[in-house]
Design a protein around this motif. Sequence first.
Motif, mmCIF file in Angstrom:
data_model
loop_
_atom_site.group_PDB
_atom_site.id
_atom_site.type_symbol
_atom_site.label_atom_id
_atom_site.label_comp_id
_atom_site.label_asym_id
_atom_site.label_seq_id
_atom_site.Cartn_x
_atom_site.Cartn_y
_atom_site.Cartn_z
ATOM 1 N N GLN A 10 0.794 -1.020 0.317
ATOM 2 C CA GLN A 10 0.455 0.349 0.114
ATOM 3 C C GLN A 10 0.589 1.228 0.208
ATOM 4 O OE1 GLN A 10 -2.723 0.339 -0.247
ATOM 5 N NE2 GLN A 10 -4.380 -1.696 0.898
ATOM 6 N N ASN A 11 1.242 2.233 -1.021
ATOM 7 C CA ASN A 11 2.055 2.526 -1.070
ATOM 8 C C ASN A 11 0.528 3.999 -1.350
ATOM 9 O OD1 ASN A 11 1.026 2.703 -3.861
ATOM 10 N ND2 ASN A 11 2.655 2.667 -5.051
ATOM 11 N N HIS A 12 0.304 4.240 -0.222
ATOM 12 C CA HIS A 12 0.018 5.201 -0.107
ATOM 13 C C HIS A 12 -0.465 6.758 1.486
ATOM 14 C CE1 HIS A 12 -4.071 6.639 0.665
ATOM 15 N NE2 HIS A 12 -4.811 6.788 -0.707
ATOM 16 N N ASN A 63 -2.363 6.966 3.563
ATOM 17 C CA ASN A 63 -3.056 6.501 4.636
ATOM 18 C C ASN A 63 -2.393 5.857 5.071
ATOM 19 O OD1 ASN A 63 -5.852 8.029 3.659
ATOM 20 N ND2 ASN A 63 -6.450 6.530 2.997
#
Lengths: 113, 111, 329
Positions: free
Chosen positions: A51-53, A55
Amino acid sequence: MMELSQIIRTCNLKSVVVHEEEIEIKGFYTSDLLSDVMAHCPEESLLITVQNHANTIAVATLVGVRAIVIVHNRAVPDEMKLLAEREGLALLTSSDDQFTLSCRIGGLTDNFE
Amino acid sequence: MTILEVTELLDGRILYKGEAAEVDFKHVVASDLMSDVLLVDEEDILLLTSLASDQVVRTAQIIGAVGIILVNGKLPPSSMAEIAAELGITLGRSGYSKYDACVAIHEALKK
Amino acid sequence: MADPLKNGDSGLAGTREDVPANEPLILIEMIQRLKVRDVMTSELAAVERTDPLRVAQSLMKNKKISGVPVKEGGRFLGLVSINDIIQALEGGYIDDPCHKHMSTKLVVLEDDMPLSFALRYFNKYHYGRFPVINREQQLVGIVCQRDINRALLIELTQEFNRLESESVSHCVPEDPFNLYVLREFPVAKYDFENAGKAANMIRKVLKEKKFPLKDIRRVAVAAYELEINLCVHSDGGVLTWRMSKGRVEITASDSGPGIEDVEWACKDGNSTAIEWIRSLGFGAGMGLVNVKRVADEFEIHSKPGSGTTVRAVVFVEPRSTDHRQHDQN
């Protein structure tokens, strides 16, 4: 328990945002579900995720993650970098996938324990 | 190593035993993002995931996986086991975290 | 007006010229094969010759029809139309028996005439309906254009179903590259229960046909990602699977809401998906990237406010695999 610098070196991780390499990592967690990270990720840990986000940083900060490794060499968006800087989290990337990197780190912890 | 052996190794249990339950897997994918799973080009994949949803089974079929082990103690919705049965995909579950499951499988494969 | 009962000899040969040259063959075959009795309505309302016109009038009203046949002991005598009734009301003879005012110079069809013959009559006489009699001149039914349309639609649907099942499962088995398919799968917004079924079905068919596994995987991944995209991002749309001569084309088209920045959406990690979609394991911004990765040809068109169309083509012929491996290196 082991030092982040050790993991970076042995597992060929690329540093994106690293304030301090000499920090202690006390647990490991592999997940791409942020709700899961929130519920089960140990404190002062290293999180392996795809998850490169931004969040991810927000959730990681909440549960006390010290370092995040983004797998598959996925590009890290600027927003995510900025947030990592601000929250004092280490952000790294790896060309491995979640399984391989988990195994690598698992091999290291065996030697150190 | 087969998905049945891994499930035992991870103190888990098999919820549905499908066609490829006895096939030796050649590759392990540990992901919760189905697009990420679809990236893999390998054959005979064992899928470790903490995502308990019907789409996991459909994704497993698309990539021709030998089966799925649901980790992190996740309980599958009843529809998930039904779809696994419908598509003939082996489905197991374990209380291990995904990280610990990866490390344990790696250890076992080394031997 | 010609006496239709003696007119039956103009027959089949004459009907062909009424069929336009561009009429599909399947339809021509159908209107020759079907008989008038296959399409007519046989449960019909009729009056006896001595019934007053008022009876015909109330039949028309109740059954919502515009003409009532008049018969005597099963034999067809004539027809009372709405026009006859209007005139009867105006002329004050609505209680007269039907036979006194019915039209007797009538065009009728015989029940074993081909349907093409009935179509020809509709073109020629511009009547709304024709009574149908059998060889014994007994009234057996009535045909209106709606009956014909309905019968043709039913036949066509059956024909298409037959062709479709043949194209998928009864194709020449020894050469899968002859497999020809055109299929559409509707995908509803947020219908996660069914999303993925189309992709799995496509995969199953290709597997039965023994295409190379690597190619099947590429088709399945493209179809699956596009199907999920329709489910997650569109207001609902259609996934189309076209296949001929080893060229597999998967198209996802929707009618909204469209993509603001197509280039941005095609980049790894970019996504507009909301959190609960992400929690289902999608919306990580990898979908279109994945489709592009597995496809030999990729095309996307979108306009905010209107719809999006994404087309992915995968060649499943053996020679295309070399080309792809070359691309990956």
